[in-house]
Design an enzyme around this catalytic site. Structure first.
Site, short mmCIF file in Angstrom:
data_model
loop_
_atom_site.label_atom_id
_atom_site.label_comp_id
_atom_site.label_asym_id
_atom_site.label_seq_id
_atom_site.Cartn_x
_atom_site.Cartn_y
_atom_site.Cartn_z
CD GLU A 172 -1.50 0.34 5.56
OE1 GLU A 172 -2.02 0.81 4.54
OE2 GLU A 172 -0.35 -0.12 5.60
CB CYS A 200 1.85 1.63 9.71
SG CYS A 200 0.42 2.42 9.00
CB CYS A 223 0.47 6.89 10.96
SG CYS A 223 -0.41 5.45 11.49
CG HIS A 271 4.54 3.84 14.46
ND1 HIS A 271 4.18 3.36 15.69
CD2 HIS A 271 3.51 3.55 13.62
CE1 HIS A 271 2.98 2.79 15.60
NE2 HIS A 271 2.56 2.90 14.36
NE ARG A 284 -5.24 5.53 10.97
CZ ARG A 284 -4.45 6.29 10.21
NH1 ARG A 284 -3.31 6.74 10.69
NH2 ARG A 284 -4.80 6.62 9.00
CB SER A 315 -6.15 0.59 15.49
OG SER A 315 -6.27 1.63 14.54
CB CYS A 368 -4.42 2.54 10.83
SG CYS A 368 -2.84 2.13 10.09
CB CYS A 394 1.10 0.01 13.68
SG CYS A 394 -0.23 1.05 14.24
#
Lengths: 157, 571
Positions: B13, B60, B63, B67, B483, B506, B550, B553
């Site tokens: 993503e 996103c 997830c 958030h 993640r 990430s 991901c 975000c």
């Protein structure tokens, strides 16, 4: 999906896709908001798909026909509307890809799972984006009532 | 020497570009670049803090709920709000739902095709696949007819020339080691997992009112409990949640874990590849006695340095000397110069793009080369994610974690050191899923007991009214996205958001080097990775996907002109 955890079984799902934090990219969601102001036939449901990706499989499979509304960065003048019937992901026009995961893949998945709904895509051309923000550009914003009207005409046929 | 560019990395993503230098068939250096810019901190400034979750949740498509959770928590932390017990349990159930769905989707739909050759399934003997499936578990869909029907459908699909979902693989690459029969089994479960994940996410709609993007609430959950009321969380809906949890346990124990173990058995060489950083960090989550008591979290909080599992350091999100973001190699500028790190409460989001205009051959990695900032914990680069969570819990002596890890190591017949690898990361994700479904059942049973005991409170009104707030307040909301470690930092001034910063998993893993030249997790993990064919660098995808990238975000907005693999030879 409602809080019973069930989708209304409906013949047609009007599904707006996109990220409203990215201005024009969220035009699909904005069109759905506009359509929800109108009286819809009983067999038609609206869904703000946001950036839902894989989460949209169930509502899409539960419908006989899915009308997708999404933004595309295809170089056409901002606000250009095209009605397409993509069969595979490769028929799908280029979008900004923040919500790519899943959505295009879902079209292939339907085929593979053998229970695909009819998919109609209203693709709205948007200019390339450079900053985040909630506002739409005037060219795209001014087209929303007309796009909503065309989709309503299709579901009221 | 060759330099390979993989841009974008597919089946993730968001947008990520990897440049890797290859000498003698191995990667000797690597650069990770987030190629979209983020800026939604700017969108939040000046808004009501109680609304922030609804915006961050849209960051996103993968997830979303974490958030929202981090957001309501940072506001609650700033305003000193403790949520009722039922709200904590419902949030935990939402959290676990997200994990189970996300980990299964990652394994089958984003990562499996790095290990599973879809085209090879056409050569499989369905009867042998059936035997294999029945030897692995009691999962009912395992007859020879089931697999031969699927194989026929795959043949039609491949024959149509519209590979679509499978188009970006390096099919036939010698790095694919699974026999055709195992590949067929994995593809069958790829499809079953898609169908299954539709069910489990209904829990988000039941508690959060809708899906995608369920509702959250500062002070609790927007979910009134009334066992007899049609529109509330009633008996019927609670029973539905219970049956979805049982279904999830079955799927994880009978499909996901057996597949993970079976596939891992063919790729044990990857237990020595992709090791990366030696530092791991988890903020922890799943409170059992409130958010302010991390020692009672199911996922524990802590940091490990230099792989020393005998010592776990405390992590404090409020301490301005612990977590800082650097921008020496990132396309931003700080008011006081680009060399100092800033704690997120002091964070700044001012863009300063100095990179080349696309299309370009390679990034100038001596200068700024990514839209990701570089977060550091006490100036150490840290890996976050399922492996970090398991290692922190393991090092803290968590017996539940120790048991599942030990069992898996014995089954694969590999030492503990095997965890520090690409395979270790992928296995850790599955192993924690086993735990999460069990915990889900515990939380569910506790919620039912609480309701039966007469407690239906899910929200505290105390401090809801902004007139009760102090003139200024600051808070941090820490959680664990599937993640890895995720936190939101907020500063509230005159009842509005004055500053809002997200440091997402990430960013920890995919960020560029810091000013000292220390690589972050992705870059470090690629060093030493063999690449058999530079035209088809499946090995890079294996390691990068093992982190479950991901980027949506982390960064946003991208010039969409990109090639999948672009290779530059020099020297």
């Amino acid at each position: 999906m409602n809080s019973n955890g069930n989708n209304h079984k409906s013949d047609t799902l009007i599904l707006g896709i996109g990220n409203i934090l990215m201005g024009d990219e969220g035009v699909g969601v904005r069109v759905v908001e506009e359509i929800q102001k109108a009286r819809l036939p009983v067999n038609v449901t609206c869904l703000d798909g946001g950036t839902g990706s894989f989460l949209l499989l169930d509502p899409m499979q539960s419908a006989e026909k899915v009308i997708l509304i999404d933004a595309t960065v295809d170089g056409a003048p901002a606000g250009t509307l095209r009605r397409l019937q993509p069969r595979f992901s490769s028929d799908y026009p280029r979008t900004l890809t923040a919500h790519d995961i899943g959505l295009k893949d879902l079209l292939d998945t339907f085929y593979l799972l053998g229970n695909q709904p009819e998919v109609v895509l209203y693709a709205v051309s948007i200019p390339p984006l450079h900053e985040m923000g909630l506002d739409l550009t005037p060219q795209v914003a001014s087209r929303i009532p007309e796009i909503a009207r065309q989709i309503l005409a299709e579901v009221n046929e | 020497m060759a330099r390979i560019v993989v841009d974008p990395i597919t089946r993730i993503e968001g947008h990520l570009r990897i440049e890797a230098v290859i000498e003698g068939g191995k990667i000797t250096d690597a650069f990770s670049s987030g190629t979209m810019v983020r800026g939604f901190e700017k969108i939040l400034k000046g808004r009501d803090p109680r609304d922030a979750w609804a915006f961050t949740e849209r960051a996103c498509g993968v997830c979303t709920t974490v958030h929202a959770l981090a957001s309501v928590r940072c506001v609650e932390d700033a305003l000193k709000i403790s949520v009722p017990k039922n709200a904590e349990l419902i949030r935990n159930l939402m959290f676990c739902t997200q994990y189970v769905q996300d980990h299964v989707v990652h394994f089958y739909h984003l990562h499996a095709l790095d290990w599973v050759d879809i085209v090879s399934t056409l050569k499989a003997d369905p009867a042998e696949t059936s035997k294999l499936a029945q030897s692995l578990s009691n999962w009912p869909k395992s007859s020879p007819g089931y697999f031969s029907d699927l194989q026929k459908r795959l043949k039609t699909y491949v024959g149509s020339g519209q590979l679509g979902i499978f188009a970006n693989g390096y099919w036939g690459h010698p790095a694919y080691k699974l026999p055709p029969e195992v590949n067929l089994l994995a593809v069958a479960h790829y499809l079953e997992a898609l169908e299954w994940q539709k069910e489990i996410v209904k829990i988000h709609a039941i508690f959060g009112g809708k899906n995608p993007h369920p509702n959250y609430l500062v002070g609790g959950v927007p979910c009134p409990i009334n066992t007899d009321e049609v529109n509330a969380l009633n008996t019927e809906r609670l029973n539905h949640v219970g049956s979805l949890i049982s279904g999830a346990m079955n799927f994880v124990e009978q499909v996901y874990i057996p597949d993970l173990m079976a596939i891992a058995g063919f790729y044990k060489d990857w237990a020595a590849i992709g090791s990366g950083l030696k530092n791991y960090m988890a903020y922890g989550d799943l409170p059992t006695r409130g958010y302010n008591y991390p020692e009672y979290f199911k996922f524990q909080r802590g940091a490990i340095l230099n792989r020393n599992l005998n010592e776990v350091f405390d992590v404090n999100g409020r301490d301005s000397e612990e977590i800082k973001e650097y921008i020496s190699h990132s396309w931003y500028k700080y008011a006081d110069g680009d060399t100092k790190g800033l704690h997120p409460w002091q964070g700044e989001t001012e863009f300063n793009f100095t990179g080349p205009k696309p299309p370009f051959e390679q990034l100038n990695v001596e200068g700024k080369y990514s839209w990701l900032k570089t977060p550091r914990w006490k100036d150490h680069p840290m890996e976050v994610g399922p492996l970090a969570r398991l290692l922190v819990a393991f090092a803290k002596g968590n017996t539940e974690v120790k048991d599942v890890v030990t069992e898996a190591l014995q089954k694969l017949n590999v030492p503990v050191d095997a965890l520090f690898s690409t395979l270790g990361r992928t296995a850790a994700r599955g192993l924690e899923t086993r735990l999460v479904v069990r915990w889900m059942k515990e939380f569910y049973d506790q919620l039912i007991a609480s309701i039966k005991g007469g407690d239906v409170n899910t929200f505290t009104r105390e401090k809801w009214d902004p007139s009760t707030w102090p003139a200024t307040a600051e808070g941090v909301g820490m959680t664990e996205a599937p993640r890895g470690a995720l936190a939101h930092w907020i500063r509230i001034k005159d009842r509005l958001i004055d500053n809002y910063q997200l440091v997402v998993p990430s960013t920890w893993n995919a960020s560029p080097r810091d000013a000292k030249g220390q690589r972050s997790a992705y870059e470090e993990s690629l060093i030493g990775t063999p690449v058999a064919n530079i035209e088809q660098p499946v090995e890079i995808l294996r390691t990068i996907h093992s982190f479950d990238p991901c980027l949506a975000c982390a960064v946003h907005i991208y010039d969409p002109e990109g090639k999948h693999v672009h290779q530059v030879q020099f020297n």
